[in-house]
Design a protein around this motif. Structure first.
Motif, PDB file in Angstrom:
ATOM      1  N   ALA A   1     -29.284  15.795   6.027  1.00 45.33           N
ATOM      2  CA  ALA A   1     -29.318  16.761   4.927  1.00 45.33           C
ATOM      3  C   ALA A   1     -28.281  17.868   5.123  1.00 45.33           C
ATOM      4  CB  ALA A   1     -30.716  17.366   4.792  1.00 45.33           C
ATOM      5  N   VAL A   2     -28.007  18.219   6.363  1.00 43.06           N
ATOM      6  CA  VAL A   2     -27.014  19.273   6.628  1.00 43.06           C
ATOM      7  C   VAL A   2     -25.667  18.688   7.055  1.00 43.06           C
ATOM      8  CG1 VAL A   2     -28.779  20.999   7.152  1.00 43.06           C
ATOM      9  CG2 VAL A   2     -27.766  19.664   9.018  1.00 43.06           C
ATOM     10  N   ASN A   3     -25.541  17.365   6.931  1.00 48.79           N
ATOM     11  CA  ASN A   3     -24.294  16.652   7.228  1.00 48.79           C
ATOM     12  C   ASN A   3     -23.808  16.849   8.663  1.00 48.79           C
ATOM     13  OD1 ASN A   3     -22.344  14.821   6.491  1.00 48.79           O
ATOM     14  ND2 ASN A   3     -20.939  16.382   5.733  1.00 48.79           N
TER      15      ASN A   3
ATOM     16  N   ARG B   1     -32.458  24.640   1.395  1.00 47.93           N
ATOM     17  CA  ARG B   1     -31.029  24.956   1.220  1.00 47.93           C
ATOM     18  C   ARG B   1     -30.292  23.895   0.415  1.00 47.93           C
ATOM     19  NH1 ARG B   1     -29.951  26.235   7.280  1.00 47.93           N
ATOM     20  NH2 ARG B   1     -31.161  28.139   7.473  1.00 47.93           N
ATOM     21  N   ASN B   2     -30.773  22.659   0.469  1.00 45.36           N
ATOM     22  CA  ASN B   2     -30.120  21.529  -0.208  1.00 45.36           C
ATOM     23  C   ASN B   2     -31.129  20.801  -1.089  1.00 45.36           C
ATOM     24  OD1 ASN B   2     -27.521  21.620   1.393  1.00 45.36           O
ATOM     25  ND2 ASN B   2     -29.004  21.367   3.042  1.00 45.36           N
TER      26      ASN B   2
ATOM     27  N   THR C   1     -30.740  17.008  -2.292  1.00 46.95           N
ATOM     28  CA  THR C   1     -30.630  15.876  -1.372  1.00 46.95           C
ATOM     29  C   THR C   1     -31.763  14.874  -1.608  1.00 46.95           C
ATOM     30  OG1 THR C   1     -30.498  15.211   0.948  1.00 46.95           O
ATOM     31  CG2 THR C   1     -31.916  17.068   0.471  1.00 46.95           C
TER      32      THR C   1
END
Length: 189
Positions: free
Chosen positions: A51-53, A84-85, A88
């Protein structure tokens, strides 16, 4: 979906604590509750990294108390990453991964609760199975799935699965259910 993750993770943890780390998981005969918690912690940690790559492979600690704390850390990080995402796909995936493994943890209890998922949640899980898991795993299936609320057809149906959304959801994920399954066997995921 963050709320669903919290609800099912909390229920999974309650069942895991009650059953204890060495209890066998009836739904997954090769696993103990310790194995199940290590798996869900790993999956939550992996989802955070995706999710945060920042892809990483989380390594679970071996001790029970450390494992529970490690999983709690990944649960909190997952919640933050999804906040935050919000776009996703990992929120939906983790809600259903956690719900299915909640059933597994509950299967380790002497008195298994009669957990039922709402038609809305179960139908979403069926859709997630067909639109995300099947293609991701490179599976080729021909299936018609029918719940009172919806019908899906994928390919040329060689298998038909019908019943209450909760039962069909469980059938697709290979968990005990009361769905009607005719034709070829469903692929294992």
């Amino acid at each position: 979906m963050r709320e669903a993750i919290d609800i099912h993770a909390d229920a999974l943890k309650r069942a895991a604590l009650e059953a204890g780390p060495t209890a066998p998981v009836r739904n997954c005969p090769k696993w103990t509750v310790h194995d199940l918690v290590a798996h869900i912690g790993f999956v939550h940690g992996l989802a955070v990294s995706l999710a945060v790559n920042r892809p990483v492979k989380p390594v679970p600690p071996s001790g029970w108390d450390d494992l529970l704390g490690w999983w709690d850390g990944h649960r909190l990080a997952l919640r933050e990453a999804l906040a935050r995402n919000p776009g996703t796909p990992w929120g939906r995936r983790m809600a259903h991964e956690t719900a299915i493994h909640r059933l597994d943890a509950e299967s380790a209890l002497e008195d298994v609760p009669k957990t039922r998922f709402s038609p809305e949640f179960a139908n979403d899980g069926i859709d997630e199975f067909l639109t995300f898991l099947v293609p991701q795993r490179g599976l080729t299936i021909g299936v018609r799935i029918t719940t009172p609320e919806r019908t899906w057809t994928v390919g040329t149906p060689e298998t038909e699965v019908a019943g209450a959304a909760d039962d069909v959801y469980r059938a697709l994920y290979g968990r005990p259910n009361n769905a009607s399954v005719t034709g070829d066997r469903l692929p294992a995921v």
